[in-house]
Design an enzyme around this catalytic site. Structure first.
Site, PDB file in Angstrom:
ATOM      1  N   ASP A  46       0.859  -1.189   0.000  1.00 40.11           N
ATOM      2  CA  ASP A  46       0.000   0.000   0.000  1.00 40.11           C
ATOM      3  C   ASP A  46       0.895   1.239   0.000  1.00 40.11           C
ATOM      4  O   ASP A  46       1.912   1.259   0.704  1.00 40.11           O
ATOM      5  CB  ASP A  46      -0.881  -0.018   1.270  1.00 40.11           C
ATOM      6  CG  ASP A  46      -2.124   0.847   1.133  1.00 40.11           C
ATOM      7  OD1 ASP A  46      -3.233   0.335   1.287  1.00 40.11           O
ATOM      8  OD2 ASP A  46      -1.972   2.059   0.849  1.00 40.11           O
ATOM      9  N   ASN A  47       0.528   2.250  -0.776  1.00 40.32           N
ATOM     10  CA  ASN A  47       1.354   3.470  -0.757  1.00 40.32           C
ATOM     11  C   ASN A  47       0.855   4.472   0.298  1.00 40.32           C
ATOM     12  O   ASN A  47       1.386   5.571   0.420  1.00 40.32           O
ATOM     13  CB  ASN A  47       1.408   4.130  -2.139  1.00 40.32           C
ATOM     14  CG  ASN A  47       0.070   4.704  -2.568  1.00 40.32           C
ATOM     15  OD1 ASN A  47      -0.906   4.645  -1.821  1.00 40.32           O
ATOM     16  ND2 ASN A  47       0.026   5.261  -3.763  1.00 40.32           N
ATOM     17  N   SER A 139     -16.846  -1.727  -9.704  1.00 40.98           N
ATOM     18  CA  SER A 139     -17.834  -0.904  -9.017  1.00 40.98           C
ATOM     19  C   SER A 139     -19.139  -0.881  -9.799  1.00 40.98           C
ATOM     20  O   SER A 139     -19.142  -0.999 -11.031  1.00 40.98           O
ATOM     21  CB  SER A 139     -17.272   0.515  -8.917  1.00 40.98           C
ATOM     22  OG  SER A 139     -18.293   1.437  -8.656  1.00 40.98           O
ATOM     23  N   TYR A 163     -13.236   8.309 -13.704  1.00 35.89           N
ATOM     24  CA  TYR A 163     -13.132   7.218 -12.724  1.00 35.89           C
ATOM     25  C   TYR A 163     -13.881   5.983 -13.231  1.00 35.89           C
ATOM     26  O   TYR A 163     -13.349   4.872 -13.251  1.00 35.89           O
ATOM     27  CB  TYR A 163     -13.680   7.658 -11.354  1.00 35.89           C
ATOM     28  CG  TYR A 163     -14.021   6.488 -10.462  1.00 35.89           C
ATOM     29  CD1 TYR A 163     -13.023   5.694  -9.916  1.00 35.89           C
ATOM     30  CD2 TYR A 163     -15.355   6.153 -10.195  1.00 35.89           C
ATOM     31  CE1 TYR A 163     -13.340   4.585  -9.127  1.00 35.89           C
ATOM     32  CE2 TYR A 163     -15.679   5.057  -9.410  1.00 35.89           C
ATOM     33  CZ  TYR A 163     -14.664   4.280  -8.882  1.00 35.89           C
ATOM     34  OH  TYR A 163     -14.992   3.194  -8.118  1.00 35.89           O
ATOM     35  N   LYS A 167     -12.569   1.979 -14.598  1.00 32.75           N
ATOM     36  CA  LYS A 167     -13.060   0.649 -14.179  1.00 32.75           C
ATOM     37  C   LYS A 167     -13.503  -0.154 -15.398  1.00 32.75           C
ATOM     38  O   LYS A 167     -13.253  -1.362 -15.483  1.00 32.75           O
ATOM     39  CB  LYS A 167     -14.214   0.797 -13.173  1.00 32.75           C
ATOM     40  CG  LYS A 167     -13.776   1.333 -11.823  1.00 32.75           C
ATOM     41  CD  LYS A 167     -12.891   0.340 -11.055  1.00 32.75           C
ATOM     42  CE  LYS A 167     -12.306   0.918  -9.803  1.00 32.75           C
ATOM     43  NZ  LYS A 167     -11.269   0.084  -9.179  1.00 32.75           N
TER      44      LYS A 167
HETATM   45  C1  UD1 Z   1     -20.439   7.263  -5.657  1.00 27.12           C
HETATM   46  C2  UD1 Z   1     -19.895   7.461  -7.047  1.00 27.12           C
HETATM   47  C3  UD1 Z   1     -19.566   6.095  -7.629  1.00 27.12           C
HETATM   48  C4  UD1 Z   1     -18.514   5.392  -6.749  1.00 27.12           C
HETATM   49  C5  UD1 Z   1     -19.041   5.304  -5.323  1.00 27.12           C
HETATM   50  C6  UD1 Z   1     -17.892   4.824  -4.427  1.00 27.12           C
HETATM   51  C7  UD1 Z   1     -20.897   9.522  -7.931  1.00 27.12           C
HETATM   52  C8  UD1 Z   1     -21.855  10.102  -8.902  1.00 27.12           C
HETATM   53  N1  UD1 Z   1     -20.872   8.172  -7.855  1.00 27.12           N
HETATM   54  O1  UD1 Z   1     -21.600   6.461  -5.734  1.00 27.12           O
HETATM   55  O2  UD1 Z   1     -19.052   6.232  -8.929  1.00 27.12           O
HETATM   56  O3  UD1 Z   1     -18.263   4.089  -7.235  1.00 27.12           O
HETATM   57  O4  UD1 Z   1     -19.453   6.592  -4.860  1.00 27.12           O
HETATM   58  O5  UD1 Z   1     -18.347   4.491  -3.177  1.00 27.12           O
HETATM   59  O6  UD1 Z   1     -20.188  10.227  -7.229  1.00 27.12           O
HETATM   60  N2  UD1 Z   1     -25.558  12.019  -1.067  1.00 27.12           N
HETATM   61  C9  UD1 Z   1     -26.063  13.144  -0.429  1.00 27.12           C
HETATM   62  N3  UD1 Z   1     -25.195  13.945   0.258  1.00 27.12           N
HETATM   63  C10 UD1 Z   1     -23.849  13.693   0.334  1.00 27.12           C
HETATM   64  C11 UD1 Z   1     -23.341  12.528  -0.327  1.00 27.12           C
HETATM   65  C12 UD1 Z   1     -24.229  11.744  -1.015  1.00 27.12           C
HETATM   66  O7  UD1 Z   1     -27.275  13.419  -0.482  1.00 27.12           O
HETATM   67  O8  UD1 Z   1     -23.114  14.462   0.968  1.00 27.12           O
HETATM   68  C13 UD1 Z   1     -26.502  11.121  -1.774  1.00 27.12           C
HETATM   69  C14 UD1 Z   1     -26.216  10.951  -3.249  1.00 27.12           C
HETATM   70  O9  UD1 Z   1     -26.886  11.924  -4.005  1.00 27.12           O
HETATM   71  C15 UD1 Z   1     -26.741   9.515  -3.489  1.00 27.12           C
HETATM   72  C16 UD1 Z   1     -26.471   8.799  -2.166  1.00 27.12           C
HETATM   73  O10 UD1 Z   1     -26.344   9.837  -1.197  1.00 27.12           O
HETATM   74  O11 UD1 Z   1     -28.123   9.529  -3.708  1.00 27.12           O
HETATM   75  C17 UD1 Z   1     -25.200   7.981  -2.160  1.00 27.12           C
HETATM   76  O12 UD1 Z   1     -24.110   8.774  -2.590  1.00 27.12           O
HETATM   77  P1  UD1 Z   1     -22.587   8.255  -2.530  1.00 27.12           P
HETATM   78  O13 UD1 Z   1     -22.291   7.737  -1.178  1.00 27.12           O
HETATM   79  O14 UD1 Z   1     -21.717   9.362  -3.042  1.00 27.12           O
HETATM   80  O15 UD1 Z   1     -22.577   7.005  -3.507  1.00 27.12           O
HETATM   81  P2  UD1 Z   1     -22.955   6.877  -5.069  1.00 27.12           P
HETATM   82  O16 UD1 Z   1     -23.422   8.155  -5.626  1.00 27.12           O
HETATM   83  O17 UD1 Z   1     -23.868   5.717  -5.206  1.00 27.12           O
END
Ligand code: UD1
Length: 348
Positions: A46-47, A139, A163, A167
């Site tokens: 791991d880096n 992913s 990203y 993948k």
């Molecule tokens: C995100 C990435 C995905 C990556 C994954 C890694 C995007 C668009 N997608 O997925 O490519 O593989 O993380 O774990 O970034 N949310 C909020 N407030 C926040 C953060 C998130 O409302 O501060 C909501 C988002 O809109 C979403 C849900 O929570 O509906 C999950 O978000 P997140 O944890 O970032 O995951 P993904 O979007 O599914």
């Protein structure tokens, strides 16, 4: 019960040895614990670009045995070669990669170099050492905006950001490799949304800076490090209008890696599987569950949708169950509780 036909390599001391790239990171460190419990010899490289420095010590405390950890970068080919020269390795689980969608749009070359060149260099070194078993971290991002739910592995693949494309490219590289060189056995694991932490509170997700992902963000609102949760969109076509995702406890995910590895070492062949629960939760349901775990109400504000987000993504885990015997066992309550327990230990 599956029959284990694994035969040790001639130069192997008898115990199966697995190299974990990125093994000090969030998913890597939990997989380390699951592998040790299953009786494997594990070597970490791991880096430490996104891992806590004391993770090896904590893993030692958790497993009661000495941790072999190389603090090297995957792009340093001679360092990786030395590891294969020093250890008779049977298989590799490849976690080491960058994973922020936002960062990938500002530094695409860094993402392609780390994620794609990193994989190719690793494959070259594996071939040189005659190691042909690989479990690869992919992913649910490869499904882009899925047309049907729950998502099956044969759904159309696409991406909207560098990203996600790294993948997809890596999956293509691995698929060509198996197609044209039958020595390779590859397990491609498409993770949904990994959350939670080991129940000991000794390992969890590194929490420096402002998190992109939902649960680490909520966790920092709970500790008071961030003032409120920004809810990205409450106008989706979902039960309460907020985004729905398939959250999976990191120890369930870790155990999925052990099953995938066993499938490869048993000679049962390559596979591509979703690792999720098949059950979705909304942003507000996640917040509520975390409020129960930490024992207080957490503030939030509804904001516009996050660019590139989709309303709902949920896995069809049937394939992982049929091929690997995989089943996620830990519920949402446990995900929030273990995450909060990890946050509390960090604050001590
Ligand atoms: C995100 C990435 C995905 C990556 C994954 C890694 C995007 C668009 N997608 O997925 O490519 O593989 O993380 O774990 O970034 N949310 C909020 N407030 C926040 C953060 C998130 O409302 O501060 C909501 C988002 O809109 C979403 C849900 O929570 O509906 C999950 O978000 P997140 O944890 O970032 O995951 P993904 O979007 O599914």
């Amino acid at each position: 019960m599956k029959q284990n036909n694994w035969i040790p390599r001639k130069d192997s001391p008898g115990k199966r040895a697995v190299l974990l790239t990125g093994g000090a990171g969030f998913i890597g460190s939990h997989t380390y614990v699951a592998l040790k419990q299953a009786g494997y010899e594990v070597i970490i490289v791991d880096n430490f670009s996104n891992a806590l420095e004391d993770t090896p010590e904590r893993l030692q405390q958790l497993t009661g045995s000495k941790v072999i950890c190389y603090a090297d970068d995957l792009l340093d080919r001679s360092a990786i070669r030395r590891i294969f020269d020093n250890h008779p390795i049977d298989a590799v689980i490849h976690f080491a990669a960058k994973k922020s969608v936002a960062e990938s749009t500002t530094a695409p070359l860094v993402y392609y170099e780390n994620n794609v060149s990193g994989l190719i260099g690793l494959l070259e070194e594996m071939r040189r050492a005659s190691v042909f078993n690989l479990v690869f971290s992919s992913s649910a991002t490869v499904y882009g905006s899925p047309e049907t739910l729950p998502v099956r592995e044969n759904a159309a693949l696409s991406s909207t950001n560098p990203y996600g494309f790294t993948k997809l490219v890596c999956e293509n590289v691995l698929s060509d490799l198996q197609k044209f060189d039958p020595r390779w056995n590859v397990g491609i694991l498409r993770y949904f949304n990994p959350v939670g932490a080991h129940s000991s509170g000794l390992i969890g997700e590194s929490t420096t800076g402002i998190p992109d992902n939902l649960m680490p963000y909520i966790a920092k609102v709970a500790t008071g490090e961030l003032p409120f949760l920004r809810v990205f969109g409450a106008d989706y076509d979902t039960l309460d209008g907020t985004g729905v995702r398939d959250y999976i406890h990191v120890m369930d995910l870790a155990e999925g890696h052990v099953l995938s590895l066993e499938e490869l070492l048993d000679g049962a062949g390559s596979h591509i599987v979703n690792l999720g629960t098949g059950r979705g939760y909304s942003v507000l349901e996640m917040l509520k569950s975390y409020e129960t775990a930490c024992g207080r109400t957490l503030p939030y504000q509804v904001m516009p949708r996050r660019p590139g987000d989709v309303g709902e993504v949920v896995a069809d885990p049937a394939n992982a169950n049929a091929l690997l015997g995989f089943e996620a066992k830990r519920d949402l309550d446990h995900m929030s509780k273990t995450s909060w327990n990890w946050m509390l230990q960090r604050m001590d």
